[in-house]
Design a protein around this motif. Structure first.
Motif, PDB file in Angstrom:
ATOM      1  N   LEU A 126       0.834  -1.203   0.000  1.00  0.00           N
ATOM      2  CA  LEU A 126       0.000   0.000   0.000  1.00  0.00           C
ATOM      3  C   LEU A 126       0.865   1.248   0.000  1.00  0.00           C
ATOM      4  CD1 LEU A 126      -2.914   1.079   0.132  1.00  0.00           C
ATOM      5  CD2 LEU A 126      -2.748   0.979   2.630  1.00  0.00           C
ATOM      6  N   ASN A 127       1.934   1.219   0.765  1.00  0.00           N
ATOM      7  CA  ASN A 127       2.852   2.352   0.800  1.00  0.00           C
ATOM      8  C   ASN A 127       3.540   2.558  -0.548  1.00  0.00           C
ATOM      9  OD1 ASN A 127       4.525   4.410   2.236  1.00  0.00           O
ATOM     10  ND2 ASN A 127       6.170   2.968   1.780  1.00  0.00           N
ATOM     11  N   GLU A 128       3.996   1.470  -1.168  1.00  0.00           N
ATOM     12  CA  GLU A 128       4.693   1.559  -2.448  1.00  0.00           C
ATOM     13  C   GLU A 128       3.757   2.062  -3.543  1.00  0.00           C
ATOM     14  OE1 GLU A 128       7.914   1.104  -3.290  1.00  0.00           O
ATOM     15  OE2 GLU A 128       8.273   0.996  -1.141  1.00  0.00           O
ATOM     16  N   ILE A 129       2.545   1.554  -3.571  1.00  0.00           N
ATOM     17  CA  ILE A 129       1.622   1.953  -4.631  1.00  0.00           C
ATOM     18  C   ILE A 129       1.143   3.387  -4.426  1.00  0.00           C
ATOM     19  CG2 ILE A 129      -0.702   1.310  -3.779  1.00  0.00           C
ATOM     20  CD1 ILE A 129      -0.888  -0.289  -6.484  1.00  0.00           C
ATOM     21  N   THR A 130       1.085   3.827  -3.168  1.00  0.00           N
ATOM     22  CA  THR A 130       0.721   5.218  -2.894  1.00  0.00           C
ATOM     23  C   THR A 130       1.802   6.163  -3.401  1.00  0.00           C
ATOM     24  OG1 THR A 130      -0.547   4.574  -0.936  1.00  0.00           O
ATOM     25  CG2 THR A 130       0.113   6.874  -1.093  1.00  0.00           C
ATOM     26  N   LYS A 131       3.066   5.818  -3.148  1.00  0.00           N
ATOM     27  CA  LYS A 131       4.168   6.662  -3.604  1.00  0.00           C
ATOM     28  C   LYS A 131       4.220   6.737  -5.129  1.00  0.00           C
ATOM     29  CE  LYS A 131       7.508   4.641  -1.348  1.00  0.00           C
ATOM     30  NZ  LYS A 131       8.872   4.359  -0.812  1.00  0.00           N
ATOM     31  N   LEU A 132       3.956   5.623  -5.790  1.00  0.00           N
ATOM     32  CA  LEU A 132       3.977   5.616  -7.249  1.00  0.00           C
ATOM     33  C   LEU A 132       2.743   6.290  -7.831  1.00  0.00           C
ATOM     34  CD1 LEU A 132       5.360   4.672  -9.855  1.00  0.00           C
ATOM     35  CD2 LEU A 132       4.192   2.472  -9.594  1.00  0.00           C
ATOM     36  N   ALA A 133       1.589   6.099  -7.173  1.00  0.00           N
ATOM     37  CA  ALA A 133       0.334   6.611  -7.719  1.00  0.00           C
ATOM     38  C   ALA A 133       0.182   8.118  -7.548  1.00  0.00           C
ATOM     39  CB  ALA A 133      -0.858   5.902  -7.054  1.00  0.00           C
ATOM     40  N   LEU A 134       0.737   8.680  -6.460  1.00  0.00           N
ATOM     41  CA  LEU A 134       0.508  10.097  -6.170  1.00  0.00           C
ATOM     42  C   LEU A 134       0.906  11.013  -7.329  1.00  0.00           C
ATOM     43  CD1 LEU A 134      -0.398  12.286  -4.233  1.00  0.00           C
ATOM     44  CD2 LEU A 134       1.889  12.238  -3.189  1.00  0.00           C
ATOM     45  N   PRO A 135       2.130  10.902  -7.875  1.00  0.00           N
ATOM     46  CA  PRO A 135       2.447  11.771  -9.022  1.00  0.00           C
ATOM     47  C   PRO A 135       1.549  11.509 -10.227  1.00  0.00           C
ATOM     48  CG  PRO A 135       4.442  10.796  -8.105  1.00  0.00           C
ATOM     49  CD  PRO A 135       3.281  10.083  -7.483  1.00  0.00           C
ATOM     50  N   MET A 136       1.194  10.247 -10.450  1.00  0.00           N
ATOM     51  CA  MET A 136       0.346   9.912 -11.588  1.00  0.00           C
ATOM     52  C   MET A 136      -1.056  10.495 -11.428  1.00  0.00           C
ATOM     53  SD  MET A 136       1.484   5.983 -12.368  1.00  0.00           S
ATOM     54  CE  MET A 136       3.154   5.585 -12.916  1.00  0.00           C
ATOM     55  N   VAL A 137      -1.569  10.447 -10.209  1.00  0.00           N
ATOM     56  CA  VAL A 137      -2.877  11.052  -9.932  1.00  0.00           C
ATOM     57  C   VAL A 137      -2.830  12.562 -10.158  1.00  0.00           C
ATOM     58  CG1 VAL A 137      -4.532  11.585  -8.099  1.00  0.00           C
ATOM     59  CG2 VAL A 137      -3.650   9.261  -8.343  1.00  0.00           C
ATOM     60  N   LEU A 138      -1.770  13.194  -9.674  1.00  0.00           N
ATOM     61  CA  LEU A 138      -1.649  14.648  -9.847  1.00  0.00           C
ATOM     62  C   LEU A 138      -1.493  15.020 -11.308  1.00  0.00           C
ATOM     63  CD1 LEU A 138       0.636  15.515  -6.793  1.00  0.00           C
ATOM     64  CD2 LEU A 138      -1.826  15.867  -7.026  1.00  0.00           C
ATOM     65  N   ILE A 139      -0.825  14.185 -12.097  1.00  0.00           N
ATOM     66  CA  ILE A 139      -0.727  14.437 -13.543  1.00  0.00           C
ATOM     67  C   ILE A 139      -2.113  14.402 -14.171  1.00  0.00           C
ATOM     68  CG2 ILE A 139       0.073  13.464 -15.734  1.00  0.00           C
ATOM     69  CD1 ILE A 139       2.586  12.531 -14.213  1.00  0.00           C
ATOM     70  N   GLN A 140      -2.895  13.381 -13.818  1.00  0.00           N
ATOM     71  CA  GLN A 140      -4.253  13.284 -14.357  1.00  0.00           C
ATOM     72  C   GLN A 140      -5.107  14.483 -13.930  1.00  0.00           C
ATOM     73  OE1 GLN A 140      -5.341  10.872 -16.540  1.00  0.00           O
ATOM     74  NE2 GLN A 140      -3.190  10.291 -16.540  1.00  0.00           N
ATOM     75  N   LEU A 141      -4.976  14.865 -12.666  1.00  0.00           N
ATOM     76  CA  LEU A 141      -5.733  16.021 -12.186  1.00  0.00           C
ATOM     77  C   LEU A 141      -5.291  17.296 -12.899  1.00  0.00           C
ATOM     78  CD1 LEU A 141      -5.872  15.294  -8.346  1.00  0.00           C
ATOM     79  CD2 LEU A 141      -7.789  15.272  -9.950  1.00  0.00           C
ATOM     80  N   GLY A 142      -3.986  17.383 -13.202  1.00  0.00           N
ATOM     81  CA  GLY A 142      -3.502  18.542 -13.948  1.00  0.00           C
ATOM     82  C   GLY A 142      -4.110  18.618 -15.330  1.00  0.00           C
ATOM     83  N   GLN A 143      -4.218  17.462 -16.000  1.00  0.00           N
ATOM     84  CA  GLN A 143      -4.850  17.446 -17.325  1.00  0.00           C
ATOM     85  C   GLN A 143      -6.318  17.881 -17.239  1.00  0.00           C
ATOM     86  OE1 GLN A 143      -3.318  16.742 -20.198  1.00  0.00           O
ATOM     87  NE2 GLN A 143      -1.347  16.136 -19.352  1.00  0.00           N
ATOM     88  N   VAL A 144      -7.002  17.361 -16.219  1.00  0.00           N
ATOM     89  CA  VAL A 144      -8.416  17.724 -16.042  1.00  0.00           C
ATOM     90  C   VAL A 144      -8.544  19.197 -15.675  1.00  0.00           C
ATOM     91  CG1 VAL A 144     -10.466  17.301 -14.631  1.00  0.00           C
ATOM     92  CG2 VAL A 144      -9.084  15.384 -15.432  1.00  0.00           C
ATOM     93  N   ALA A 145      -7.602  19.702 -14.866  1.00  0.00           N
ATOM     94  CA  ALA A 145      -7.645  21.114 -14.472  1.00  0.00           C
ATOM     95  C   ALA A 145      -7.545  22.025 -15.678  1.00  0.00           C
ATOM     96  CB  ALA A 145      -6.514  21.415 -13.486  1.00  0.00           C
ATOM     97  N   MET A 146      -6.733  21.649 -16.655  1.00  0.00           N
ATOM     98  CA  MET A 146      -6.626  22.464 -17.866  1.00  0.00           C
ATOM     99  C   MET A 146      -7.934  22.456 -18.655  1.00  0.00           C
ATOM    100  SD  MET A 146      -2.722  22.027 -19.267  1.00  0.00           S
ATOM    101  CE  MET A 146      -2.409  20.314 -18.838  1.00  0.00           C
ATOM    102  N   THR A 147      -8.563  21.284 -18.756  1.00  0.00           N
ATOM    103  CA  THR A 147      -9.855  21.216 -19.436  1.00  0.00           C
ATOM    104  C   THR A 147     -10.913  22.020 -18.679  1.00  0.00           C
ATOM    105  OG1 THR A 147      -9.321  19.013 -20.269  1.00  0.00           O
ATOM    106  CG2 THR A 147     -11.628  19.665 -20.320  1.00  0.00           C
TER     107      THR A 147
END
Length: 491
Positions: free
Chosen positions: A31-52
């Motif tokens: 859970l810790n490893e997947i959280t560390k890997l997922a956090l930047p990926m989630v923020l990237i997706q949110l950044g794309q949505v934020a632009m839209t």
């Protein structure tokens, strides 16, 4: 004798507790490893949505018709974009498995072949985008909406290729466990995009007022900027330049290209079905009326923001499952999928509760005060958000389960599930409840929620089945006998 039996039972209980404790420790670590890997990926997706979302917020100030046209355009635009992104999604499991065994040839080859696949995909998307007004009229959209939509696409269509190229680069960064540079690029692009949209849409600082065409041009400029920034980091900074992903770009690796196509094509078709459902529902809303279409786009944009979170976690799940496959770790596959699922459900459930509580305020953010029927649109959008709450949770579950299955390179059966759940069930019910049943936009979203829930259930069952098979494989065939196909690369 009795004492020996008691001692044996005590030892058995102690061993059982130790086993449970060890399993809990492994799950917490995963859970810790997947959280560390997922956090930047989630923020990237949110950044794309934020632009839209920024684009739509500015476009909404022009008028309701412009916002309705933008709603249609975004759906059509992402139908084409999803095809390319599906193929590029295959880079993640291929590169992640190769990364575990330090096979740099396969890592860089998968990225290069991904970049090449975007060329034949971008051209038809561009051609269709430049003739979209006729397509929209054929689907019963109002002539004014079709005309405004075409203006938007005239500026937007030219950014398809760089958007796909940047997707390939950031997928590679995530596969080698270095997603943060793609995050910094995306975060830097958000204010740049907002400034360019403001400048070109409203004609500030001496620039002509271009309205929807300006919004499209702004997005295209940002897409080229993010791609060039990704190329620069890949070539200049450690550890990326050590992979030489852009060296000898003209060299084709046909076996890798074939793997990319075999794994990625079902992902593309499934994504096309999913995105096609979004487009079909948008067209249904357009038939109902402009007010319903605008409310739908507002609610759908909120859903897109929420969906960005499981989408990022799904990418991390795909990488973590693929690495467990490469290690022949059956228990690790299950842990990765379940940990990702738990993380996504907890986060999205809390955010969904916030959305339901603030749904009227959220809907108002997308409309200017001068928009006609603003109160009615806000009320309908708020009702759609309430109806769609269950769909938000189900979408989280199916997105992460789908990412986990991609880590196993299981992409064909989920394609069949997508056709059943989204089209046979979801769209059919949306049409019956919304148009023939007289429920309007509420009925359309009810059908969407039911289809999404069915898809989530099917994918979760599929992952549990394949993960259990892989546990047996790793237990009885430690050298990796193929129980789940196709799951491994011949590296």
């Amino acid at each position: 004798m009795i004492a020996m039996d008691k001692m044996a039972k005590m030892n058995q209980a102690t061993a059982s507790r130790a086993k449970v404790k060890k399993a809990s420790s492994h799950f917490a670590l995963e859970l810790n490893e997947i959280t560390k890997l997922a956090l930047p990926m989630v923020l990237i997706q949110l950044g794309q949505v934020a632009m839209t979302a920024t684009d739509l917020a500015f476009i909404g100030r022009i008028g309701a018709d412009s916002l309705a046209a933008a709603a249609v355009v975004i759906r059509l635009y992402f139908v084409g974009l999803t095809v390319g992104m599906g193929l590029l999604a295959a880079i993640a499991p291929i590169a992640a498995q190769a990364f575990v065994v330090d096979n740099l040839r396969v890592v860089r080859g998968s990225v290069r072949m991904g970049l090449w696949t975007t060329l034949p995909l971008s051209l038809p998307i561009l051609v269709i985008s430049l003739r979209s007004d006729q397509i929209l009229l054929a689907f019963g959209q109002a002539p004014d909406i079709a005309r405004l939509a075409q203006q938007y696409l005239f500026g937007l269509a030219w950014g398809v290729m760089p958007a796909l190229w940047f997707t390939a680069i950031r997928t590679f960064m995530g596969a080698v466990n270095r997603p943060k540079p793609a995050l910094w690029i995306t975060l830097a692009a958000i204010p740049v995009n907002a400034f360019l949209v403001y400048l070109l849409v409203f004609g500030k600082f001496g620039v002509p007022r271009l309205e929807l065409f300006g919004a499209g041009i702004a997005t295209t400029i940002v897409n080229y900027g993010t791609f060039l920034a990704g190329v620069w980091i890949t070539m200049m900074y450690r550890p990326f330049h050590g992979y030489h992903v852009l060296a000898h770009l003209w060299r084709f690796d046909w076996p890798l290209m074939r793997q990319l196509i075999v794994i990625g094509t079902p992902i593309s078709i499934a994504g096309l079905m999913e995105c096609g459902v979004s487009s079909a529902l948008t067209l249904l809303m357009g038939v109902i009326g402009t007010r319903a279409l605008v409310a739908h786009q507002i609610a759908f944009q909120v859903a897109a923001i929420l969906f960005a979170i499981p989408c990022g976690i799904s990418m991390a799940a795909s990488v973590r499952v693929a690495r467990a496959v490469s290690r022949n770790d059956g228990s690790g596959i299950k842990r990765a999928g379940l940990a990702a699922m738990l993380l996504g459900i907890v986060i999205v459930t809390m955010l969904t509760a916030v959305v339901i509580a603030a749904r009227f305020y959220i809907a108002k953010l997308f409309l200017g005060e001068s928009v006609d029927d603003a109160d009615a649109i806000v009320a309908l959008a708020a009702h759609l958000l309430l109806v769609g709450a269950s769909a938000f949770i189900a979408a989280t579950m199916y997105s992460i389960a789908l990412g986990s299955l991609r880590g196993l390179k299981d992409t064909r059966v989920p394609l069949v599930f997508a056709g059943i759940a989204f089209w046979l069930i979801g769209v059919s019910l949306s049409y019956v409840l919304g148009l023939t049943g007289g429920l309007g936009g509420i009925g359309v979203w009810m059908g969407l929620s039911i289809g999404t829930t069915v898809y989530a259930a099917l994918l979760i069952l599929r992952f549990q089945l394949l993960a259990s098979r892989f546990v047996l494989q790793s237990r009885y065939f430690p050298q990796g006998y193929n129980v789940v196909r196709p799951q491994r690369l011949n590296l």
